[in-house]
Design a protein around this motif. Sequence first.
Motif, short mmCIF file in Angstrom:
data_model
loop_
_atom_site.label_atom_id
_atom_site.label_comp_id
_atom_site.label_asym_id
_atom_site.label_seq_id
_atom_site.Cartn_x
_atom_site.Cartn_y
_atom_site.Cartn_z
N GLU A 145 28.53 20.44 -21.95
CA GLU A 145 27.53 19.72 -21.41
C GLU A 145 26.99 18.37 -22.34
O GLU A 145 26.61 17.48 -21.97
CB GLU A 145 26.39 20.59 -20.97
CG GLU A 145 25.37 19.97 -20.16
CD GLU A 145 24.28 21.08 -19.83
OE1 GLU A 145 23.44 20.81 -19.11
OE2 GLU A 145 24.56 22.25 -20.05
N HIS A 146 27.01 18.58 -23.56
CA HIS A 146 26.44 17.73 -24.31
C HIS A 146 27.25 17.26 -25.43
O HIS A 146 26.99 16.60 -26.46
CB HIS A 146 25.05 18.28 -24.99
CG HIS A 146 23.91 18.63 -23.93
ND1 HIS A 146 23.46 17.74 -23.26
CD2 HIS A 146 23.58 19.65 -23.56
CE1 HIS A 146 22.43 18.42 -22.55
NE2 HIS A 146 22.51 19.61 -22.60
N SER A 147 28.65 17.05 -25.32
CA SER A 147 29.69 16.81 -26.16
C SER A 147 30.91 16.15 -25.84
O SER A 147 31.38 16.42 -24.64
CB SER A 147 30.06 17.78 -27.10
OG SER A 147 30.80 17.58 -28.21
N THR A 166 25.64 13.86 -26.57
CA THR A 166 25.47 13.03 -25.30
C THR A 166 24.12 13.84 -24.82
O THR A 166 24.04 15.24 -24.77
CB THR A 166 26.56 13.26 -24.33
OG1 THR A 166 26.81 14.32 -23.89
CG2 THR A 166 27.71 12.39 -24.64
N LYS A 167 23.16 13.16 -24.21
CA LYS A 167 22.25 13.72 -23.68
C LYS A 167 22.36 14.29 -22.26
O LYS A 167 21.64 15.10 -21.83
CB LYS A 167 21.18 12.64 -23.57
CG LYS A 167 20.61 11.91 -24.97
CD LYS A 167 19.64 11.05 -24.69
CE LYS A 167 19.06 10.47 -26.19
NZ LYS A 167 18.06 9.26 -25.93
N LYS A 168 23.57 13.88 -21.55
CA LYS A 168 23.72 14.36 -20.32
C LYS A 168 25.41 14.60 -20.29
O LYS A 168 26.10 13.86 -20.62
CB LYS A 168 23.13 13.65 -19.02
CG LYS A 168 23.64 12.01 -19.04
CD LYS A 168 23.18 11.39 -17.82
CE LYS A 168 23.80 9.98 -17.61
NZ LYS A 168 23.22 9.40 -16.40
N TYR A 169 25.63 15.60 -19.13
CA TYR A 169 26.92 15.70 -18.83
C TYR A 169 27.53 14.55 -18.26
O TYR A 169 27.22 13.97 -17.43
CB TYR A 169 26.79 16.97 -17.97
CG TYR A 169 28.65 17.46 -17.42
CD1 TYR A 169 29.41 17.60 -18.39
CD2 TYR A 169 29.00 16.80 -16.32
CE1 TYR A 169 30.82 18.18 -18.15
CE2 TYR A 169 30.23 17.28 -16.08
CZ TYR A 169 31.22 17.87 -16.90
OH TYR A 169 32.57 18.11 -16.46
#
Length: 338
Positions: A145-147, A166-169
């Motif tokens: 989800e965040h990588s 990452t802040k979003k998927y």
Amino acid sequence: MELNERKMKILKAVVKDYIETAEAVGSRTISKKHNLGVSAATIRNEMADLEELGYLVQPHTSAGRVPTEKGYKLYVDLLMGTNELNDSDKEIIEKCVESNMNHIQSLIHETSKMLSQLTNYTTIGTTRLVKPSVIKHIQLVSMGEHSILLIIVTDTGDIKKSDIPTKKYLDQAKLNIISDNLTRKLGGKSITDIDNNLIAFIKYEIGEYSSIVDKLLSVLNSNVSDDDVSITLNGVTNILDYPEFNDVLKARSFLDMLETKETVAKIIQSKGILKDNTNIIIGSDNDCQQAQDCSVVTATYKVDNEQIGRISFIGPTRMDYSRIYSIINYMNILLNNK
């Protein structure tokens, strides 16, 4: 309070006078030396406003004012022009370039030495000892989800990997589109071929995912070891000629920071104000804390579209940016005509 045209003219005059004299500049001095069409009293009021805006500072109650880092940055970014070099300077530069044109390593390092003598600043000549690897393929892989996993494959078969938070998927289909875009734009290029205009264009194209480009550049830069780079220092003690470095501890700190290759590389790689092929790092913008009393101006030079090296100038924040920028531009003209 807005920064109008008159304030900018006054700021430019203060910066130029302070660079020349190293003495705080008063309103009467500006009134006498520069034909601004306003009284000394008006200039004094405008200088007070510039101080309130953070562009000038008054070091003593009864003294004039001097530029702050913010003032220097505005000057360099918007107000600084280039000056025509005199015939003597041109001849010295031309002779050095001409006599070393057939050997790239010598061209950068000998020219760097000559420019230190010409400007009375410390200079650093930097060239690569080995040809940098070329990007063959870029792939982004979703790791949850965040990588995101960044994979860079080079022409030599090396595989470089790095995790990007990452802040979003982002689903894999989207990442494949971005990967293909990056490969099209950067495939066949080395880190030395990727200029700031190309970076800005790619960032614009991929919009909110532009941080991926920053990480990619960081990975490419981190794979250049100190052993791959030849560095020469010239005029190391020139800084002692400037009143800002009369303090023994300050001077010693400057000399100490130039002792290791790693620190020197950090000094010149910080991000500053970009103008054409020139990176201008002023004071606290430098990632190296020991260099934050200085300014560093670095020019990247190319011949036949291939980067041959960099020449950096180090001086006090009061350095003559316009003269250095004019020298850099003249060097560009000479190299582009070869």
